[in-house]
Design a protein around this motif. Sequence first.
Motif, PDB file in Angstrom:
ATOM      1  N   ASP A 188       0.813  -1.222   0.000  1.00  0.00           N
ATOM      2  CA  ASP A 188       0.000   0.000   0.000  1.00  0.00           C
ATOM      3  C   ASP A 188       0.844   1.269   0.000  1.00  0.00           C
ATOM      4  OD1 ASP A 188      -2.300  -1.495  -0.003  1.00  0.00           O
ATOM      5  OD2 ASP A 188      -2.611  -1.376   2.165  1.00  0.00           O
ATOM      6  N   THR A 189       2.112   1.152   0.372  1.00  0.00           N
ATOM      7  CA  THR A 189       2.939   2.356   0.505  1.00  0.00           C
ATOM      8  C   THR A 189       4.211   2.295  -0.340  1.00  0.00           C
ATOM      9  OG1 THR A 189       3.995   1.400   2.479  1.00  0.00           O
ATOM     10  CG2 THR A 189       2.100   2.867   2.824  1.00  0.00           C
ATOM     11  N   GLU A 192       6.011   5.393  -1.715  1.00  0.00           N
ATOM     12  CA  GLU A 192       6.812   6.229  -0.803  1.00  0.00           C
ATOM     13  C   GLU A 192       7.911   5.426  -0.116  1.00  0.00           C
ATOM     14  OE1 GLU A 192       3.296   6.074  -0.079  1.00  0.00           O
ATOM     15  OE2 GLU A 192       2.933   7.659  -1.557  1.00  0.00           O
TER      16      GLU A 192
END
Length: 510
Positions: A188-189, A192
């Motif tokens: 999900d990340t 980043e």
Amino acid sequence: MEARRPRRILAAWLCLMAATAIALTACSSPAPEPTGQSNDPVVLNVGATLPPEGLDPATVNGAGTPFVLLYNVYETLVRIDGEGEISPLLAVDYRVSEDRTVYTFNLDRSAEFASGDPVTAAAVVESFERARTAEGITSQVREKMEPVDSVDAVDEDTVQVTLKQPSNEFLFDMAGPAGIVYDPVGLDTVSEEPAGSGPFKFDEFQPGEYVKLIKNEDYWGTNVRVDEVFFRYYADPNAMNTAMLSGQLDVISNLTVPQSIDEFSDAERFIVTEGTTDGEVVLGFNHDNEALSSLQVRQAINHAIDREALVDAVWGGKGMLIGSMVVPTDPWYEDLSDTYPFDQDRARELLQEAGYESGLTLRMRVTTEVPYAPPAARFIAAQLAEVGIELEVDEIDFAQWLKEVYGQGDYDLTIISHVEPRDISNFANPDYYWHYDNPEFAALIEEADEAPVDQQIALMQEAARMLADDAAADWLFLLPNLVVTTTEVSGIQVNATGLSFDLTTVATSR
């Protein structure tokens, strides 16, 4: 097949072997003099020109992201080695069914993500399904997954990939961004905070300035020999050279001012390595443009440009002429560089045949962030002017180039190096930014991919000749791999055979 060891036992065994190798190395080499700083981290500073546009290789176009992350932070089932061959990585081995449609991969049971979770068949399935179906995945990644019909976890350590039809290029493509296995916990990340299983972990990204990686101390395989890596970005290649000469850098990942190579002639300070790349520098045509849809116009442009003189003027003579979208490390390479020899009289005749005897104006858009493009554009503009083609040259930054040229097709001509391995198939996609629509060529590429292996080379050679004869682009030259290091650095790969700047074998004697 040999019975497998449990994950933790095998990991301990690998650590013992690594320790033995280090001990043997210490016995065969003089010990370094004590510096009093033995606890300081070993830091490697790498100069580069093309920064990432983002941190997720599946959702970001351009070569800047996999250049930093592929094989360093992210791993694949198999990888491309320095000779362009496929070798195991997360998969210890694989089997292919008799009809060449089912690939069964056996995962290395010691493989772990940086989070400490094991690399399982379920993680491979989730990563591959994301590449196939998720929103926001780039066309480059999704197209590599087009042959796949299904991906299944047979058990915790076994993955089965079933293809819709045989594909000679499937396994090779799985060694690139499309085949990355992501840590499901961090999916999900990942835009980043990249989450992979590689020997480095992502630490920090300052857009346009640097990407910092740190050593994954718990790496499941043979660990790397540097603690921190900074990829530092320079818009001005001369500034990067100055940084190298002044000791701010340990590596120039690819010398982009070859004319300056003599600055690094001091063998006591520097090592210059020259190898091959997959980087075809393409003068791309937008085939949606009425004039460029004419074969005679495209042929005229090819005849009008003295490519050998261009390489001398723009790249210090350090570039190979190729003539089609094929490089010498491809199995089907042929020298097609003389398909359209420099002949400006013939160029004028072809323009007249095409109905442009009174002249033609075209718009060329190039990015300032690749150092060969602006000087090549100026060189080409001068040569095309001699045959009656006026170029309006527009220099833009890379983000704008990606959005407007690559994404929206807002250009007539452009210059960019295409560094993806075996990327000739991009010409089979009429939606790709060149908008080259040749059903015969597309059918030939498909036939070559599905054909028995012993027939593939001849079919691919036929496809490469078709592209060259059709003047689908003008292949200006092939970028060399010119790497500069200090004499303290070793283990840099000579040939750039994929998209990764692979640091897994790099060491420094500091």
